[in-house]
Design an enzyme around this catalytic site. Structure first.
Site, mmCIF file in Angstrom:
data_model
loop_
_atom_site.group_PDB
_atom_site.id
_atom_site.type_symbol
_atom_site.label_atom_id
_atom_site.label_comp_id
_atom_site.label_asym_id
_atom_site.label_seq_id
_atom_site.Cartn_x
_atom_site.Cartn_y
_atom_site.Cartn_z
ATOM 1 N N TYR A 21 0.817 -1.216 0.000
ATOM 2 C CA TYR A 21 0.000 0.000 0.000
ATOM 3 C C TYR A 21 0.852 1.268 0.000
ATOM 4 C CZ TYR A 21 -2.879 -3.801 1.765
ATOM 5 O OH TYR A 21 -3.482 -5.015 1.948
ATOM 6 N N TYR A 149 -12.660 -7.480 6.027
ATOM 7 C CA TYR A 149 -11.471 -7.542 5.168
ATOM 8 C C TYR A 149 -11.174 -9.007 4.873
ATOM 9 C CZ TYR A 149 -6.841 -7.318 3.254
ATOM 10 O OH TYR A 149 -5.773 -7.474 2.415
ATOM 11 N N ASP A 249 -13.762 -16.761 7.746
ATOM 12 C CA ASP A 249 -12.390 -16.372 7.435
ATOM 13 C C ASP A 249 -11.650 -16.203 8.761
ATOM 14 O OD1 ASP A 249 -10.054 -15.057 6.873
ATOM 15 O OD2 ASP A 249 -10.934 -13.623 5.467
ATOM 16 N N LYS A 278 -2.077 -16.562 7.759
ATOM 17 C CA LYS A 278 -1.284 -15.722 8.674
ATOM 18 C C LYS A 278 -0.422 -16.519 9.673
ATOM 19 C CE LYS A 278 -2.956 -11.185 7.975
ATOM 20 N NZ LYS A 278 -4.216 -10.846 7.313
HETATM 21 C C1 LIG Z 1 -4.721 -10.856 5.990
HETATM 22 C C2 LIG Z 1 -6.074 -11.372 5.757
HETATM 23 C C3 LIG Z 1 -6.438 -11.935 4.525
HETATM 24 C C4 LIG Z 1 -5.504 -11.969 3.337
HETATM 25 O O1 LIG Z 1 -4.383 -12.766 3.548
HETATM 26 P P1 LIG Z 1 -3.057 -12.541 2.655
HETATM 27 O O2 LIG Z 1 -2.145 -13.638 3.108
HETATM 28 O O3 LIG Z 1 -2.556 -11.172 2.979
HETATM 29 O O4 LIG Z 1 -3.467 -12.670 1.234
HETATM 30 C C5 LIG Z 1 -7.718 -12.428 4.395
HETATM 31 N N1 LIG Z 1 -8.592 -12.386 5.413
HETATM 32 C C6 LIG Z 1 -8.276 -11.859 6.623
HETATM 33 C C7 LIG Z 1 -9.284 -11.862 7.727
HETATM 34 C C8 LIG Z 1 -7.015 -11.327 6.841
HETATM 35 O O5 LIG Z 1 -6.713 -10.776 8.016
#
Ligand SMILES: *Cc1c(COP(=O)(O)O)cnc(C)c1O
Length: 429
Positions: A21, A149, A249, A278
C-alpha cells in the site's frame, strides 16, 4: 553491530521496490531490519524495537525460534519443493492431519493455498461449485457485512468493506450483498433486532446467494471491531434455514489470537468452509488453507473437480514449519500467554482513555486497540513509535497491537507505555 546496508541501498529501495500500500513517488521512510529474535526487531543502525505487530498477526511464537528453524532445516535437506499435482508428501499429510484435528469436527477436507487471499478465492469457488453440483446454479453471490477484510485479490476485494481500501475498483468487482457491520459489541446483551437486516436480506435473496462470508468475532483490517458471539450463532442458524453455506475467514483470528484456538469457538459453532493463514507457519513462510466439510467436498466432487491448483501448492518447507508451529501451539502454553497479554494490555492501555483524541480502547485475546478520533499521519506517527523503541503500525484511526504470544509482561508494558506516550504527543498537537 551495524549492518552493511548503505544509504544507496535505501535510495534504490525507495525508487524501485513497492511496499504494501505505497506510492512510488510519495514514499514513507522504510526502516531497514537486519535481524529478528524473540519479540525484537533489530534495525540496521543497531537499535532494537519491541514488536507489537507479530508481522501482521503471524509470528505468534516470536522470531528466530529454534524449533521452527530446526523444522525448516530438516525439511530443506530432503526437498524444498515438488509439484503437488499427482504427487504427495509427508509434510502435507502431517499438516492436514493436524489442521483437521484442531479445527471444528465437521471440517474434514483441506486445500493448501499460497496466501490468505488465495484461500478466500478457493473458498468462494468451492461455494459456487457446490451449488452448481447441487443443481442450483443461480446461487452465485455472497452475503457479507460491512467493515470486513478478506484480502486483496479480486474475489476477496468484492467482499471487503465497500467504503474501505478498494474503492478504485468500484464497478469491476463481483456484485455481492452487504449489510451493516454487526452492531452488538462482544460483551453486549443480545437482541434479535441486531440480526434483522441480515435476516431480511437472506429472506429476500437466498435463491441468488451461495454463501455468507464473515470474519468470526473480530473484524480485523476493516476496523478492528469485536462483535457478539450471539451474532455468529444466529448467522449459522439462518444460513441453515435459508440453505446458504457459511464461510468463516479465520485468517487473522485463527490459532489462538482471539483467546480461543479459533474464534468461531466463542459461538460454539462451525462453518461449512474455513480459511486459515497468517499464523499458520508461525510467521515463517507464506501458506494458507481452505478447509471444508465432507458434505461440501463430496457434493462438488460428484459433479467434477475443484478448479484450482497453484504452482507452489502445499510447499513442503512451508508445510513442515507450519506443522512445527502447530505442535508448539498444541503444547497449550498459548492459552495462559494470551490471557496474560490481554490482562496487561487492558491495564496498560486503559490510561489512553483519558485523552480527548481517543474514542475507544478495547482488548480481546491478544489484540489491543486504541481507536482515535482522527486518522493518524503515518509520516508523523511512525517515527514517534520507532523513537519510543517499539514497532507499531497503525492504519486510519486505529493504533493496534497483536504481539507474539511469548512476549513477557514487562515488554508488553513497555509496548503499551510507548503507545500511551505517542498518543499523548498527538493529543497535544
Ligand atoms: C490478511 C487477511 C487476509 C488476506 O491474507 P493474505 O495472506 O494477505 O493474502 C484475508 N482475510 C483476513 C481476515 C485477513 O486478516
Amino acid at each position: 553491530m551495524v549492518d552493511t546496508l548503505t544509504a544507496e541501498d535505501l535510495d534504490f529501495d525507495r525508487q524501485h521496490i513497492w511496499h504494501p500500500y505505497t506510492s512510488m513517488t510519495n514514499c514513507y521512510e522504510m526502516y531497514p531490519v537486519t535481524r529478528a529474535d524473540g519479540v525484537r526487531l533489530t534495525l540496521a543502525d543497531g537499535r532494537q524495537l519491541i514488536d507489537g505487530m507479530a508481522s501482521w498477526w503471524s509470528a505468534i511464537h516470536g522470531y528466530n525460534h529454534p524449533v521452527l528453524n530446526h523444522a525448516l532445516q530438516q525439511q530443506l535437506e530432503k526437498m524444498a519443493h515438488v509439484m503437488f499435482g499427482g504427487i504427495t508428501h509427508q509434510p502435507a499429510i502431517q499438516l492436514a492431519k493436524q489442521l483437521i484435528d484442531m479445527t471444528p469436527e465437521p471440517l474434514q477436507q483441506v486445500f493448501f493455498a499460497d496466501s490468505g487471499s488465495v484461500s478466500v478465492e478457493v473458498a468462494i469457488k468451492m461455494a459456487i461449485q457446490y451449488w452448481v453440483a447441487a443443481g442450483q446454479p443461480k446461487k452465485k453471490r455472497l452475503l457479507t457485512v460491512k467493515k470486513g477484510y478478506h484480502g486483496d485479490t479480486f474475489a476477496p476485494m468484492s467482499v471487503c468493506d465497500p467504503e474501505g481500501m478498494h474503492e478504485h475498483f468500484a464497478g469491476m468487482l463481483l456484485d455481492n450483498y452487504f449489510v451493516e457491520a454487526p452492531q452488538c459489541g462482544f460483551h453486549e446483551n443480545w437482541q434479535e433486532d441486531y440480526i434483522a437486516e441480515f435476516k431480511a436480506t437472506l429472506e429476500q435473496h437466498h435463491q441468488a446467494i451461495a454463501a455468507v462470508i464473515l470474519e468470526p468475532i473480530v473484524q480485523n483490517a476493516g476496523g478492528m471491531r469485536f462483535y457478539s458471539p450471539a451474532y455468529l450463532k444466529r448467522v449459522r442458524e439462518l444460513c441453515d434455514e435459508y440453505q446458504v453455506l457459511l464461510i468463516l475467514d479465520e485468517i487473522a483470528t485463527g490459532f489462538g489470537r482471539s483467546g480461543k484456538l479459533f474464534a468461531c469457538e466463542y459461538a460454539d459453532t462451525s462453518p461449512d468452509i474455513m480459511c486459515v493463514g497468517k499464523a499458520l507457519t508461525g510467521g515463517y513462510m507464506t501458506l494458507a488453507a481452505t478447509l471444508c466439510t465432507q458434505q461440501v467436498a463430496h457434493t462438488i466432487s460428484s459433479h467434477g473437480v475443484l478448479m484450482h491448483g497453484p504452482t507452489f501448492m502445499a510447499n513442503p518447507l512451508a508445510c513442515s514449519v507450519a506443522s512445527a508451529s502447530l505442535q508448539l501451539l498444541q503444547l497449550g502454553h498459548w492459552q495462559a500467554q494470551v490471557v496474560q497479554l490481554a490482562a496487561t494490555m487492558e491495564a496498560s492501555l486503559a490510561p489512553c482513555r483519558a485523552f480527548a483524541n481517543v474514542v475507544d480502547v478495547r482488548v480481546l485475546g491478544a489484540i489491543g486497540v486504541v481507536e482515535l478520533a482522527q486518522p493518524v499521519d503515518m509520516k508523523v506517527i511512525q517515527p514517534l513509535f520507532v523513537e519510543a523503541g517499539v514497532w507499531v503500525r497503525p492504519f486510519g484511526k486505529l493504533v493496534y497491537i497483536m504481539p507474539p504470544y511469548i512476549m513477557e509482561q514487562e515488554d508488553c508494558q513497555l509496548l503499551c507505555k510507548a503507545i500511551y506516550q505517542v498518543v499523548s504527543k498527538l493529543n497535544k498537537v
